[in-house]
Write an enzyme that holds these catalytic residues in place. Structure first.
Site, PDB file in Angstrom:
ATOM      1  N   ARG A 283     -28.953 -14.260  -0.553  1.00  0.00           N
ATOM      2  CA  ARG A 283     -27.813 -13.441  -0.152  1.00  0.00           C
ATOM      3  C   ARG A 283     -26.638 -13.785  -1.058  1.00  0.00           C
ATOM      4  NH1 ARG A 283     -24.989 -17.620   1.994  1.00  0.00           N
ATOM      5  NH2 ARG A 283     -26.120 -19.159   3.230  1.00  0.00           N
TER       6      ARG A 283
ATOM      7  N   HIS B   1     -22.415 -31.835   5.502  1.00  0.00           N
ATOM      8  CA  HIS B   1     -23.299 -31.010   4.676  1.00  0.00           C
ATOM      9  C   HIS B   1     -22.786 -29.576   4.536  1.00  0.00           C
ATOM     10  CE1 HIS B   1     -26.076 -34.347   4.766  1.00  0.00           C
ATOM     11  NE2 HIS B   1     -26.128 -34.299   6.080  1.00  0.00           N
TER      12      HIS B   1
ATOM     13  N   GLU C 297     -36.919 -35.249   2.749  1.00  0.00           N
ATOM     14  CA  GLU C 297     -36.774 -35.455   1.314  1.00  0.00           C
ATOM     15  C   GLU C 297     -36.087 -36.782   1.033  1.00  0.00           C
ATOM     16  OE1 GLU C 297     -34.613 -32.129  -0.185  1.00  0.00           O
ATOM     17  OE2 GLU C 297     -36.380 -30.849  -0.296  1.00  0.00           O
TER      18      GLU C 297
END
Length: 666
Positions: A292, A235, A200
Site C-alpha cells: 500500500r 516499533h 527473528e
C-alpha cells in the site's frame, strides 16, 4: 482515467487523496462513521456516504457497505489509503467481482506479502537477503520457545499478519519468552484476527530503511529511492527522512534492485514499500513488504518532485509508469514528523479531546502539513490519534533540520496533549542531528529526550498573568458595549482606588505546585511579584488569543488559550500548561488517587495479571488495558494488596473509571 473514485478511509490520508484527485479533475466520494459525520475528509469530498457506528469493525472495515456505496454513487474505483482494508485481499477480490477497480496491488500480491512467514519464503527464492529466524507453521509455544533459544537472544517475536508496529515483542532472555509470546499473540489476534507469529534474530543497533517501489500492469517496475525510518517508539515510526543519511550510491542501487526483485516476485502492481533491516556495516535483510501507500510517502514526493497518489491513479487506470528508472533523481533532503495527540512523558499515552487551538505552520515550498482535522474537531478514542504529518524540505539535511525545528516551534495545539515538545527535543538531540541512527535511538537517548519535569519558567508565569488581566479588561469592555452606558468608569478593570493602589492575588497550578502571583495596579502597568521578585509589566491584546507583553524592558509575543480553568501558553516556541486556581475550590493534593489505578482513557480490559487478595510489590503488573489499538499495562503504585478488580477481562471501561481496589502497605 476514472471520473469518480471512492476513498475507503478517513483522516489525513483521505484528505491527501482528495487533494490529488481534485487537481486531476476526478470527483471523490468519502465514507464515514457516525463519529466522523463532521470530519474534514467528509467536508472536502464531493459526496459522502455513512457506513455505520463509530467502531471500525462496523463501518470502515465492512467491505460490503463500501461496495454498496460505490454502486450507489457510481464510483469506478476505490482508493483504500492505509490501514483498514488497504491490505485485505478478500476486499480486492470483492471489488473486482463487482467491476470496481482497486487502486492498489492484485489480491495475489497482497496475499503473498500478507503473511510475513510466507513472504520470507518467497524472498528467499528471489535471492533477497533474509534475517536468520523461524517462519514455520508449527505454532506450539514450546516449539517456538525452542526455536528462539536456538536462534539466540535477543529475538523479536512478530505477528505474521502484522504491520504498523503492532504485535511485536523484543525478548532479551529465555525466561521472558513465554509471557512475551502470550502478549504478542493476544495483540496479534486483536489487531489482525490472526495470532500466527514468526521469530527473528534481533539485530543490535539496526537501522530501518525502506525502499519505495512502483510497478505498472505492463511489466515496468522502478524504485523511488529510500527512506530512513529508524526513529521509532514501540516499533512505530516517529520521524522519517529521505534520502537515508550516509547511504552510498552503490548501496542504494543494491537495495533498490533487491526491492524491485521482491516486487516482481509477486507480480506487483501499484505503490509498495519493501522494508529492510540494515546493519551498521552496510549489510541489509528483507523485513516485510507493505502492499500500500505508506504514511511517510511525502518525504519521497519532496525529494523526487513526484505525486505518488497521481501515480497510483494512473497505474490503476491501466496507464504506464510516468517515468523510467533513469529519469528519477534525488534533490535535497526531506523530513517528516508525525504530530500525535499523545503524552510522551507518560509512555506515549494517547490523548483525546477537542482541538480548541490548531495552528500549524504555513504551507510553502519548504513546509507541508498533511492533516485530517481542523480547529474545533475532536480526537476520539475510536481511531489513531494522529493530528497531522509535518514535512519539511531543503537543499541538504542540516538545512532541513533547521526547517523542522522552526516549524515545530511554530506549531500550536491546545485541547489535547501532543508530542510536539518531544519532537522538538528529538530533532535537537545530538545523536539524531549527527545522524547516529538506529531503532533504539529514543531509548538510548532517553535522558536527553525525557528530562526531569521542570517548573513553568518565570517569563511564562508573567505572561500568563498579563493574559488573565488583559482578558478581564477585554471582557469588561465587551460587557460595557452591551450595556446602556458603555463609557461608565464602573466598567473599567484598571484597579482604580480612591486612595491606596489596588492589589490582588492570581493563582495558578503548575502540576501539583501552587503558584501565587501578586499583582499591584499602577498607571497603565502592573507590578507583578512572584517569589519576592517584582517585574513591571504592560500588555496589549491583539487578534484572537495573541498578546504583546512588555516585561520591564523586554517585549514578548505570546498566545494564551483558555478553556475553563486550563491555560495553554505558547511562548518562544514552547508550550506550557497551567491551571487557573480558584482558592474557594482547592482540594488537598493528598486526596488524589495517586495510584494510577484508573483508566487513562476509554478502552477494554484484555487481561487480569493478579488475583484478589494477592500481595504485590510496587510496579507489579495488575492488568492490561487495550485502547487506541495499543496495550497499556496498569501497575501497582506501591507495595500492597489487590483487594478486587472492578472489571473482568473483555469488559469496556470509560475514561477515569476505577479499575482496581488497592490497599497500600501501612
Amino acid at each position: 482515467m476514472f471520473n469518480k473514485i471512492l476513498i475507503a478511509n478517513r483522516g489525513e490520508i483521505a484528505c491527501r487523496v482528495i487533494k490529488t484527485a481534485r487537481r486531476m479533475g476526478i470527483r471523490t466520494v468519502a465514507v464515514y462513521s457516525e463519529a466522523d459525520a463532521n470530519a474534514r475528509h467528509v467536508r472536502l469530498a464531493d459526496e459522502a456516504v455513512l457506513l455505520g457506528p463509530a467502531a471500525a469493525r462496523e463501518s470502515y472495515l465492512v467491505a460490503d457497505k463500501i461496495i454498496d456505496a460505490c454502486k450507489r454513487t457510481g464510483a469506478q474505483a476505490v482508493h483504500p489509503g492505509y490501514g483498514f482494508l488497504s491490505e485485505n485481499a478478500d476486499f480486492a477480490d470483492a471489488l473486482a467481482a463487482s467491476g470496481i477497480a482497486f487502486i492498489g496491488p492484485p489480491a495475489s500480491a497482497i496475499r503473498a506479502m500478507g503473511s510475513k512467514s510466507e513472504a520470507k519464503k518467497l524472498m528467499g527464492k528471489a535471492a533477497v537477503p533474509l534475517t536468520p529466524g523461524y517462519h514455520g507453521d508449527d505454532q506450539t509455544p514450546a516449539l517456538l520457545h525452542q526455536e528462539a533459544d536456538a536462534i539466540g537472544y535477543p529475538v523479536l517475536i512478530k505477528a505474521a499478519a502484522g504491520g504498523g508496529g503492532k504485535g511485536m515483542r523484543l525478548v532479551e532472555k529465555s525466561e521472558d519468552f513465554p509471557d512475551a509470546l502470550a502478549s504478542c499473540k493476544r495483540e496479534a489476534a486483536s489487531s489482525f484476527g490472526n495470532e500466527h507469529v514468526l521469530i527473528e534474530k534481533y539485530i543490535t543497533k539496526p537501522r530501518h530503511i525502506e525502499i519505495q517501489v512502483f510497478a505498472d500492469s505492463l511489466g515496468n517496475c522502478v524504485y523511488l529511492f529510500e527512506r530512513d525510518c529508524s526513529v521509532q517508539r514501540r516499533h512505530q515510526k516517529v520521524l522519517e527522512e529521505a534520502p537515508a543519511p550516509g547511504m552510498t550510491t552503490e548501496r542504494r542501487r543494491q537495495m533498490g534492485e533487491a526491492a524491485v526483485a521482491a516486487a516482481k516476485a509477486v507480480g506487483y502492481v501499484g505503490a509498495g514499500t519493501v522494508e529492510f533491516i540494515a546493519n551498521q556495516d552496510g549489510s541489509f535483510y528483507f523485513m516485510e513488504m507493505n502492499t500500500r501507500l505508506q504514511v511517510e510517502h511525502p518525504v519521497t514526493e519532496m525529494i523526487t518532485g513526484q505525486d505518488l497518489v497521481e501515480w497510483q491513479l494512473r497505474v490503476a487506470a491501466g496507464q504506464p509508469l510516468p517515468l523510467a528508472q533513469e529519469q528519477l533523481q534525488i534533490r535535497g533532503h526531506a523530513l517528516e514528523a508525525r504530530i500525535y495527540a499523545e503524552d510522551a512523558d507518560r509512555g506515549f499515552l494517547p490523548s483525546t479531546g477537542r482541538l480548541v487551538r490548531l495552528a500549524p505552520p504555513a504551507d510553502s515550498l519548504n513546509v507541508r502539513v498533511d492533516t485530517g482535522v481542523e480547529e474545533g474537531d475532536e480526537i476520539t478514542p475510536y481511531y489513531d490519534p494522529m493530528i497531522a504529518k509535518l514535512i519539511v524540505w531543503d537543499e541538504h539535511r542540516d538545512a532541513a533540520l533547521a526547517r523542522m525545528r522552526k516549524a515545530l516551534a511554530d506549531y500550536q495545539v491546545a485541547g489535547v496533549t501532543t508530542n510536539i515538545d518531544f519532537l522538538s527535543r528529538l530533532v535537537a538531540c545530538p545523536a539524531f542531528a549527527g545522524a547516529d541512527l538506529d531503532t533504539g535511538l529514543i531509548e538510548r537517548q532517553k535522558d536527553f529526550l525525557f528530562p526531569a519535569s521542570q517548573a513553568v519558567p518565570r517569563d511564562a508565569l508573567l505572561v500568563a498573568t498579563v493574559g488573565e488581566l488583559l482578558w478581564e479588561q477585554h471582557a469588561a469592555k465587551q460587557a460595557a458595549k452591551a450595556g446602556g452606558d458603555p463609557c461608565s468608569p464602573w466598567h473599567a478593570r484598571d484597579g482604580w482606588r480612591m486612595n491606596l493602589s489596588s492589589a490582588r492575588t492570581i493563582s495558578f497550578r503548575d502540576g501539583e505546585a501552587l503558584v501565587d502571583v501578586q499583582v499591584r495596579y499602577g498607571d497603565q502597568q502592573w507590578a507583578i511579584t512572584i517569589a519576592s521578585e517584582t517585574t513591571l509589566a504592560r500588555g496589549k491584546k491583539l487578534d484572537g488569543d495573541r498578546f504583546a507583553v512588555e516585561l520591564n524592558d523586554r517585549r514578548l509575543m505570546a498566545s494564551v488559550v483558555a478553556v475553563a480553568d486550563k491555560r495553554s501558553l505558547f511562548l518562544n516556541g514552547s508550550t506550557y500548561s497551567l491551571l487557573r486556581d480558584d482558592p474557594l475550590h482547592r482540594v488537598d493534593a493528598g486526596d488524589s488517587h495517586g495510584g494510577g489505578l484508573t483508566a487513562p482513557m476509554p478502552g477494554k480490559v484484555v487481561a487480569l495479571l493478579a488475583q484478589p487478595g494477592q500481595k504485590v510489590d510496587k510496579g507489579t503488573p495488575l492488568l492490561i488495558l487495550e485502547a487506541m489499538k495499543m496495550e497499556h499495562t496498569i501497575t501497582a503504585p506501591a507495595a500492597g494488596t489487590v483487594r478486587n478488580f472492578c472489571y473482568a477481562a473483555g469488559e469496556q471501561v470509560s475514561d477515569g473509571a476505577a479499575l482496581v481496589e488497592f490497599e497500600g502497605e501501612a
